[in-house]
Design a protein around this motif. Structure first.
Motif, PDB file in Angstrom:
ATOM      1  N   VAL A 199       0.299   9.469  -5.153  1.00 29.01           N
ATOM      2  CA  VAL A 199      -0.780   8.508  -4.944  1.00 29.01           C
ATOM      3  C   VAL A 199      -1.180   7.910  -6.288  1.00 29.01           C
ATOM      4  O   VAL A 199      -1.749   8.598  -7.141  1.00 29.01           O
ATOM      5  N   LEU A 231      -3.289   2.732  -4.308  1.00 27.10           N
ATOM      6  CA  LEU A 231      -4.628   2.399  -3.827  1.00 27.10           C
ATOM      7  C   LEU A 231      -5.355   1.441  -4.763  1.00 27.10           C
ATOM      8  O   LEU A 231      -6.580   1.322  -4.709  1.00 27.10           O
ATOM      9  N   TYR A 247       1.418   9.046   5.994  1.00 25.56           N
ATOM     10  CA  TYR A 247       2.215   9.143   4.770  1.00 25.56           C
ATOM     11  C   TYR A 247       2.237  10.571   4.214  1.00 25.56           C
ATOM     12  O   TYR A 247       3.157  10.946   3.495  1.00 25.56           O
ATOM     13  N   GLU A 304      -9.145   3.176   7.510  1.00 27.72           N
ATOM     14  CA  GLU A 304      -8.051   3.097   6.528  1.00 27.72           C
ATOM     15  C   GLU A 304      -7.363   4.450   6.381  1.00 27.72           C
ATOM     16  O   GLU A 304      -6.139   4.512   6.251  1.00 27.72           O
ATOM     17  N   TRP A 305      -8.144   5.529   6.410  1.00 23.75           N
ATOM     18  CA  TRP A 305      -7.540   6.854   6.338  1.00 23.75           C
ATOM     19  C   TRP A 305      -6.590   7.061   7.518  1.00 23.75           C
ATOM     20  O   TRP A 305      -5.509   7.624   7.366  1.00 23.75           O
ATOM     21  N   CYS A 347       3.890  13.517  -1.459  1.00 28.34           N
ATOM     22  CA  CYS A 347       3.169  12.246  -1.509  1.00 28.34           C
ATOM     23  C   CYS A 347       2.609  11.993  -2.908  1.00 28.34           C
ATOM     24  O   CYS A 347       1.825  12.796  -3.426  1.00 28.34           O
ATOM     25  N   VAL A 373       0.810  -1.212   0.000  1.00 35.23           N
ATOM     26  CA  VAL A 373       0.000   0.000   0.000  1.00 35.23           C
ATOM     27  C   VAL A 373       0.845   1.264   0.000  1.00 35.23           C
ATOM     28  O   VAL A 373       0.550   2.191  -0.728  1.00 35.23           O
ATOM     29  N   GLY A 374       1.928   1.314   0.766  1.00 40.12           N
ATOM     30  CA  GLY A 374       2.725   2.534   0.792  1.00 40.12           C
ATOM     31  C   GLY A 374       4.178   2.314   1.136  1.00 40.12           C
ATOM     32  O   GLY A 374       4.526   1.356   1.833  1.00 40.12           O
ATOM     33  N   LEU A 398       2.082   5.959  -2.449  1.00 40.59           N
ATOM     34  CA  LEU A 398       0.930   5.111  -2.124  1.00 40.59           C
ATOM     35  C   LEU A 398       0.350   4.503  -3.389  1.00 40.59           C
ATOM     36  O   LEU A 398       0.371   5.125  -4.450  1.00 40.59           O
ATOM     37  N   VAL A 433     -11.889   4.451   0.648  1.00 43.72           N
ATOM     38  CA  VAL A 433     -11.049   4.582   1.842  1.00 43.72           C
ATOM     39  C   VAL A 433     -11.961   4.875   3.028  1.00 43.72           C
ATOM     40  O   VAL A 433     -12.591   5.934   3.094  1.00 43.72           O
ATOM     41  N   LEU A 482      -3.400   5.661   6.501  1.00 38.29           N
ATOM     42  CA  LEU A 482      -2.756   6.350   5.376  1.00 38.29           C
ATOM     43  C   LEU A 482      -2.272   7.755   5.729  1.00 38.29           C
ATOM     44  O   LEU A 482      -1.284   8.232   5.173  1.00 38.29           O
TER      45      LEU A 482
END
Length: 136
Positions: free
Chosen positions: A102, A77, A94, A87-88, A100, A62-63, A75, A83, A91
């Motif tokens: 994504v 997804l 990160y 889950e947030w 970042c 995932v990351g 990341l 999300v 995350l």
């Protein structure tokens, strides 16, 4: 702006050029079909931001968080349908103090912080790719 890439090296160069405009706290979404070079582009940006060592797709983890002149988070997804709040919570770290990237941002729509840049990569035949770069 849309650019065409005919090789992994050219795709990495697009990422490196973008990196010159990024600072901690910036979010870059990277959309595109499988095999369009999303991770290759992120690798170019990471190198330009001073990251050394392997830079790999975080599909199964995932990351990833990389150390460079600035921290870089990457990341993926792809395996998310959306999300959730829980889950947030996993995350969110990160995004703290890092640039970042994504991949497959559609899954985080409405949850992710606002993007500074939105990238879209598309197959353009043979080994060519179209890379759309939109500053938000």
């Amino acid at each position: 702006m849309t650019v065409e890439s005919a090789s992994a090296e050219e795709t990495e160069a697009v990422g490196a050029g973008l990196a010159a405009k990024l600072e901690p706290g910036d979010v870059v979404t990277v959309a595109g079909e499988l095999g369009t070079g999303k991770t290759t582009l992120v690798r170019g940006a990471c190198r330009a931001l001073g990251v050394e060592g392997p830079i790999t797709s975080p599909t199964f983890t995932v990351g990833h968080r990389y150390r460079g002149r600035v921290d870089v988070s990457h990341l993926d997804l792809y395996r998310f349908a959306g999300v959730s709040p829980a889950e947030w919570g996993d995350l969110e770290p990160y995004f703290d103090g890092a640039v970042c990237f994504v991949e497959w941002p559609e899954a985080g729509e409405g949850v992710l912080p606002p993007a500074r840049f939105e990238l879209k990569l598309e197959h353009a035949g043979d080994d060519r790719r179209h890379i759309e770069v939109r500053e938000c």
